[in-house]
Design a protein around this motif. Structure first.
Motif, PDB file in Angstrom:
ATOM      1  N   GLU A 217      29.637 -25.203 -68.265  1.00  0.00           N
ATOM      2  CA  GLU A 217      29.317 -25.774 -66.967  1.00  0.00           C
ATOM      3  C   GLU A 217      29.398 -27.294 -67.063  1.00  0.00           C
ATOM      4  O   GLU A 217      29.494 -27.860 -68.149  1.00  0.00           O
ATOM      5  CB  GLU A 217      27.908 -25.363 -66.527  1.00  0.00           C
ATOM      6  CG  GLU A 217      26.810 -25.861 -67.447  1.00  0.00           C
ATOM      7  CD  GLU A 217      25.427 -25.402 -67.002  1.00  0.00           C
ATOM      8  OE1 GLU A 217      25.192 -25.376 -65.787  1.00  0.00           O
ATOM      9  OE2 GLU A 217      24.602 -25.087 -67.875  1.00  0.00           O
TER      10      GLU A 217
ATOM     11  N   LYS B 144      28.391 -22.228 -60.821  1.00  0.00           N
ATOM     12  CA  LYS B 144      29.012 -21.910 -62.113  1.00  0.00           C
ATOM     13  C   LYS B 144      30.284 -21.093 -61.956  1.00  0.00           C
ATOM     14  O   LYS B 144      31.244 -21.253 -62.713  1.00  0.00           O
ATOM     15  CB  LYS B 144      28.014 -21.176 -63.011  1.00  0.00           C
ATOM     16  CG  LYS B 144      26.877 -22.035 -63.528  1.00  0.00           C
ATOM     17  CD  LYS B 144      26.034 -21.247 -64.525  1.00  0.00           C
ATOM     18  CE  LYS B 144      24.901 -22.092 -65.064  1.00  0.00           C
ATOM     19  NZ  LYS B 144      23.909 -22.415 -64.042  1.00  0.00           N
TER      20      LYS B 144
ATOM     21  N   ALA C   6      32.962 -23.433 -60.555  1.00  0.00           N
ATOM     22  CA  ALA C   6      33.305 -24.427 -61.569  1.00  0.00           C
ATOM     23  C   ALA C   6      34.173 -23.816 -62.664  1.00  0.00           C
ATOM     24  O   ALA C   6      35.155 -24.410 -63.116  1.00  0.00           O
ATOM     25  CB  ALA C   6      32.034 -25.021 -62.167  1.00  0.00           C
TER      26      ALA C   6
ATOM     27  N   VAL D 169      31.578 -28.210 -56.209  1.00  0.00           N
ATOM     28  CA  VAL D 169      32.383 -27.418 -57.151  1.00  0.00           C
ATOM     29  C   VAL D 169      31.599 -27.142 -58.428  1.00  0.00           C
ATOM     30  O   VAL D 169      31.491 -25.998 -58.886  1.00  0.00           O
ATOM     31  CB  VAL D 169      33.708 -28.136 -57.480  1.00  0.00           C
ATOM     32  CG1 VAL D 169      34.444 -27.403 -58.607  1.00  0.00           C
ATOM     33  CG2 VAL D 169      34.589 -28.221 -56.246  1.00  0.00           C
ATOM     34  N   MET D 170      31.034 -28.194 -59.023  1.00  0.00           N
ATOM     35  CA  MET D 170      30.356 -28.029 -60.302  1.00  0.00           C
ATOM     36  C   MET D 170      28.943 -27.468 -60.154  1.00  0.00           C
ATOM     37  O   MET D 170      28.338 -27.022 -61.131  1.00  0.00           O
ATOM     38  CB  MET D 170      30.311 -29.369 -61.044  1.00  0.00           C
ATOM     39  CG  MET D 170      31.688 -29.900 -61.419  1.00  0.00           C
ATOM     40  SD  MET D 170      32.597 -28.716 -62.444  1.00  0.00           S
ATOM     41  CE  MET D 170      34.131 -29.626 -62.729  1.00  0.00           C
TER      42      MET D 170
ATOM     43  N   TYR E 125      35.478 -37.373 -60.161  1.00  0.00           N
ATOM     44  CA  TYR E 125      34.106 -37.640 -60.552  1.00  0.00           C
ATOM     45  C   TYR E 125      33.797 -39.134 -60.584  1.00  0.00           C
ATOM     46  O   TYR E 125      34.644 -39.949 -60.937  1.00  0.00           O
ATOM     47  CB  TYR E 125      33.835 -37.041 -61.936  1.00  0.00           C
ATOM     48  CG  TYR E 125      32.361 -36.827 -62.198  1.00  0.00           C
ATOM     49  CD1 TYR E 125      31.722 -35.689 -61.731  1.00  0.00           C
ATOM     50  CD2 TYR E 125      31.609 -37.779 -62.879  1.00  0.00           C
ATOM     51  CE1 TYR E 125      30.366 -35.491 -61.930  1.00  0.00           C
ATOM     52  CE2 TYR E 125      30.257 -37.594 -63.090  1.00  0.00           C
ATOM     53  CZ  TYR E 125      29.642 -36.448 -62.616  1.00  0.00           C
ATOM     54  OH  TYR E 125      28.303 -36.275 -62.807  1.00  0.00           O
TER      55      TYR E 125
ATOM     56  N   HIS F 162      37.597 -23.214 -61.338  1.00  0.00           N
ATOM     57  CA  HIS F 162      38.262 -24.481 -61.030  1.00  0.00           C
ATOM     58  C   HIS F 162      38.798 -25.158 -62.288  1.00  0.00           C
ATOM     59  O   HIS F 162      39.970 -25.534 -62.346  1.00  0.00           O
ATOM     60  CB  HIS F 162      37.277 -25.404 -60.311  1.00  0.00           C
ATOM     61  CG  HIS F 162      37.822 -26.773 -60.051  1.00  0.00           C
ATOM     62  ND1 HIS F 162      38.590 -27.074 -58.944  1.00  0.00           N
ATOM     63  CD2 HIS F 162      37.717 -27.934 -60.758  1.00  0.00           C
ATOM     64  CE1 HIS F 162      38.941 -28.344 -58.985  1.00  0.00           C
ATOM     65  NE2 HIS F 162      38.408 -28.893 -60.071  1.00  0.00           N
TER      66      HIS F 162
ATOM     67  N   THR G 208      26.134 -32.522 -63.242  1.00  0.00           N
ATOM     68  CA  THR G 208      26.589 -33.696 -62.489  1.00  0.00           C
ATOM     69  C   THR G 208      25.477 -34.736 -62.350  1.00  0.00           C
ATOM     70  O   THR G 208      25.131 -35.170 -61.248  1.00  0.00           O
ATOM     71  CB  THR G 208      27.087 -33.248 -61.103  1.00  0.00           C
ATOM     72  OG1 THR G 208      26.059 -32.476 -60.468  1.00  0.00           O
ATOM     73  CG2 THR G 208      28.339 -32.407 -61.222  1.00  0.00           C
TER      74      THR G 208
END
Length: 668
Positions: free
Chosen positions: A290, A116, A119, A112-113, A268, A122, A293
């Motif tokens: 953004e 861009k 993310a 997901v992250m 996360y 989302h 991660t």
């Protein structure tokens, strides 16, 4: 806790992770490419495994090679550092398939992250503020142009995959859009293997503020305060600090809540950073950019203001333990600021540089009362800086009770940092720290781009004297050479005047700006009188106090004195005279028609055809080196004669093209 951890990275971050592993009694495994066989991180790990040739695509980015190294050494977990495979969902899956713990978030967070566009959409659904914009996925260039017109200029074009500002292009009008799209796609495809683009409204004069989050597998998500990362050049961070000078407690709580909401929305685990754009005139108005991660380059400033070891917290979370603290336990103390040291030449447009580090001595002694200095480096004396990887070679960090003291401590630490043999941006960093706007905390992401071009400071008298002293001592230790038909006095670099034997003759040098300067050697010490400099220690005693010097294989003298590093080429009297004469004769001559490679790299684009007419400043070719693109432009009007094609690998100084001035028009 794990017994063995493989560090799937290189340079300063690999050394940083290994340092914590050693403190915790965990066996560390390093991986290395052929270019890094002698690198510091290889020696500092308990075990080191070769994973491929110099090219990152065949070594540090090879999932199979890294997994094989982990299995071979019995590693129970892999720490990816930052960059390379750190945000690669396929790598996370490969670790899981091999029964190895990936020290980072789960697959959902990575997927997901890591995009861009996805993310942005989302987190927007979870109440996190987002910048207005649209995805270019699946759109033709014509459709992108229509949507861009509807969204309104100026716009920021950026790759959907990856990070670090790579490929981002500012577009202020419809006429600029086609070239911006082409450049962004090319860079994105090369760097991330994905040319999908995202276009967002450009927020003028913004601040870039990010929030460090940490989460465990038990549902605990906390933030460790914010970092100010506004000082950037070409979307790459240069100076970072914590906390931000414009964020108050109320805004910090709102930023932290938004960052934690973004992290929690993807379940996360571990360390992550949520990045925001903050309106320059309204610090309480912010937008999600953004989420990275992984651990960030700038994580040391957070460690210094919180007193926490972020790598240790990563290890605990990955091992399934609960975080040992809650939000109320996080206390920010003092101010920390970090400077990224790059192997590059600010005076030549920040072109990446390569070479052998002749002397590396970071300033680790506290430079002021209650100040603390830290240096995380990829290099040491003897390290070879190549064009294979990112040009960042070190970070220097200072911590003090308040921002003003921290900035002063960082400036003093940079002044005392000795780096000889490779050009760096240390002089530029010191100049930046002393800008009035930076001292006042009045920052925006375009500040560096508005500064005048950097000019290297002139070498001080101490630097020139140290170089002259070295030359005199070295020449005194060398056997006399055959002077041929020329007078030995004429060829000598130093000596004494025949009509005044007690008056020493100055030694001439050519500096990096092409100027010729001279100085007289200091009175020789006992080491020189005994027959020259037989050791580095003897050299240090012979040089004037406060100077450091080293000579490279090409005879260039690298001198550090008065907080400035200078490269000086010693000249014989004939060389100095010839240079002065040539420059006088060339004074009003036209610019050089030959365009040569300003650094080793790959020709990623040729923008003209052979025989095309061009005007001054037209882009002729683009070279990619160290993950950055560098345009080569026409020095004057004329006709292009090309010597390279797209895809060619070129050496430093290799001929790329000629721009011949058009023949004068004559009338019958």
């Amino acid at each position: 806790m794990f017994e063995t951890v493989l560090v799937a990275n290189r340079g300063e971050i690999a050394r940083r992770v290994i340092r914590t592993l050693r403190r915790l009694g965990i066996r560390s495994v390093a991986v290395y490419s052929d270019a890094d066989a002698e690198a510091p991180h290889v020696r500092e790990a308990d075990i080191a495994v070769r994973i491929g040739p110099a090219a990152a695509s065949a070594s540090y980015l090879s999932i199979d090679a890294v997994i094989a190294a982990a299995v071979e050494t019995g590693a129970q977990a892999v720490h990816p550092g930052y960059g390379f495979l750190s945000e690669n969902a396929a790598f996370g899956r490969a670790c899981a398939d091999a029964g190895i713990v990936f020290i980072g978030p789960g697959e959902r967070a990575l997927e997901v992250m890591g995009d861009k566009i996805r993310a942005r959409d989302h987190v927007g659904a979870y109440g996190v503020p987002i910048v207005p914009g649209f995805s270019a996925a699946g759109l033709t260039d014509g459709e992108i142009a229509e949507q861009a017109e509807a969204a309104g200029y100026p716009l920021l074009v950026k790759p959907s995959a990856g990070g670090g500002g790579k490929g981002m292009q500012v577009v202020r009008s419809a006429a600029e859009l086609p070239e911006a799209l082409a450049t962004a796609r090319r860079v994105s495809a090369a760097a991330f293997g994905d040319d999908t683009l995202l276009l967002e409204r450009l927020i003028e004069r913004p601040r870039h503020i990010e929030v460090q989050v940490m989460a465990d597998r038990h549902g605990n998500v906390i933030h460790l305060g914010e970092r100010e990362c506004t000082l950037q050049r070409r979307h790459q961070k240069v100076i970072e600090e914590a906390p931000s000078p414009v964020v108050d407690e109320a805004t910090r709580a709102r930023l932290g809540a938004a960052a934690c909401a973004a992290a929690a929305s993807v379940d996360y685990v571990g360390a992550g950073t949520v990045e925001f754009l903050v309106a320059g005139d309204r610090p309480d108005d912010f937008f999600f950019i953004e989420m990275n991660t992984r651990l960030q380059v700038e994580h040391p400033v957070t460690e210094m203001v919180t007193g926490l070891d972020l790598v240790e917290l990563q290890l605990l979370a990955a091992a399934g333990a609960e975080l040992p603290l809650r939000q109320d336990d996080v206390v920010l103390g003092g101010h920390a600021i970090e400077a990224r040291v790059y192997a590059e030449s600010p005076a030549r447009g920040f072109l990446p540089q390569t070479g052998t580090v002749l002397d590396w001595r970071p300033a680790l002694t506290p430079v002021a009362e209650r100040a603390e200095v830290r240096a995380d480096a990829a290099i040491e004396t003897g390290s070879v800086v190549t064009a294979d990887y990112d040009p960042m070679i070190a970070k220097v960090i200072a911590h003090a009770p308040d921002r003003s003291a921290a900035v002063s401590a960082l400036d003093a630490a940079l002044a005392d940092t000795v780096l000889l043999g490779v050009e760096s941006n240390i002089g530029f960093l010191r100049e930046l720290l002393n800008e009035p706007a930076v001292a006042a905390g009045d920052l925006d992401t375009g500040l560096i781009d508005r500064l005048p071009p950097h000019v290297d400071p002139e070498p001080s008298l101490l630097a020139l004297t140290a170089a002259a002293t070295f030359v005199a001592a070295r020449d005194a230790a060398m056997p006399e050479q055959d002077a041929g038909h020329a007078s030995p006095l004429w060829l000598s670099r130093s000596g004494r005047r025949l009509d005044a034997p007690d008056v020493p003759v100055a030694q001439a040098f050519e500096s990096s700006d092409g100027a010729i300067r001279s100085a007289v050697a200091a009175e020789p010490g006992p080491e020189v009188a005994m027959g020259g400099l037989r050791s580095r220690r003897a050299l240090g005693r012979a040089l004037p106090q406060g100077a450091a010097l080293a000579e490279d294989p090409d005879g260039l003298l690298w001198v550090h004195a008065d907080g400035v590093t200078t490269a000086l080429r010693p000249l014989t009297r004939r060389e100095a005279a010839d240079l002065r004469l040539a420059r006088r004769e060339r004074g009003d001559a036209a610019s050089d028609p030959e365009l040569r490679a300003p650094m080793p790299g790959a020709v990623v684009a040729v923008h003209v055809a052979d025989g095309d007419a061009v005007t001054t400043g037209d882009r002729i070719a683009t070279i990619e080196a160290m993950k950055m693109e560098h345009p080569v432009t026409a020095p004057h009007d004329g006709v292009v004669i090309l010597s390279v094609a797209p895809g060619a690998q070129v050496r430093l100084g290799e001929l790329l093209a000629r721009v011949d001035a058009p023949a004068p028009v004559t009338q019958d």
